[in-house]
Design a protein around this motif. Structure first.
Motif, PDB file in Angstrom:
ATOM      1  N   PRO A  44       0.827  -1.210   0.000  1.00  0.00           N
ATOM      2  CA  PRO A  44       0.000   0.000   0.000  1.00  0.00           C
ATOM      3  C   PRO A  44       0.866   1.267   0.000  1.00  0.00           C
ATOM      4  N   VAL A  45       0.318   2.307  -0.570  1.00  0.00           N
ATOM      5  CA  VAL A  45       0.990   3.599  -0.617  1.00  0.00           C
ATOM      6  C   VAL A  45       0.139   4.576   0.189  1.00  0.00           C
ATOM      7  N   PHE A  46       0.774   5.273   1.102  1.00  0.00           N
ATOM      8  CA  PHE A  46       0.066   6.264   1.904  1.00  0.00           C
ATOM      9  C   PHE A  46      -0.125   7.526   1.077  1.00  0.00           C
ATOM     10  N   ARG A  47      -1.338   8.000   1.037  1.00  0.00           N
ATOM     11  CA  ARG A  47      -1.633   9.256   0.356  1.00  0.00           C
ATOM     12  C   ARG A  47      -2.362  10.162   1.334  1.00  0.00           C
ATOM     13  N   ALA A  48      -1.884  11.374   1.515  1.00  0.00           N
ATOM     14  CA  ALA A  48      -2.496  12.324   2.449  1.00  0.00           C
ATOM     15  C   ALA A  48      -3.671  13.019   1.800  1.00  0.00           C
TER      16      ALA A  48
END
Length: 65
Positions: free
Chosen positions: A61-65
């Protein structure tokens, strides 16, 4: 797997030469810790190097704000 068994002297020489090249001074009391970290990094790299990856793999998973 590549042979990443680098002597402690070679790691220290690399650390001192590259830090001098980029103008980074490392206080003597930190030399052992930095050298140990570089040796740990070499061992981690050797483990990761043997994992086959392709461009289509799901890397997590990639964290996106």
């Amino acid at each position: 797997m590549s042979d990443w068994n680098v002597s402690a002297d070679a790691v220290e020489r690399y650390m001192r030469e590259t830090s001098a090249m980029v103008g980074l001074s490392i206080a003597e009391e930190y030399i052992i810790g930095v050298k140990n970290y570089l040796q740990i990094s070499l061992r981690m790299m050797a483990v990761l190097e043997v994992v086959p990856l392709s461009i289509g793999d799901d890397f997590g998973p990639v964290f996106r704000a």
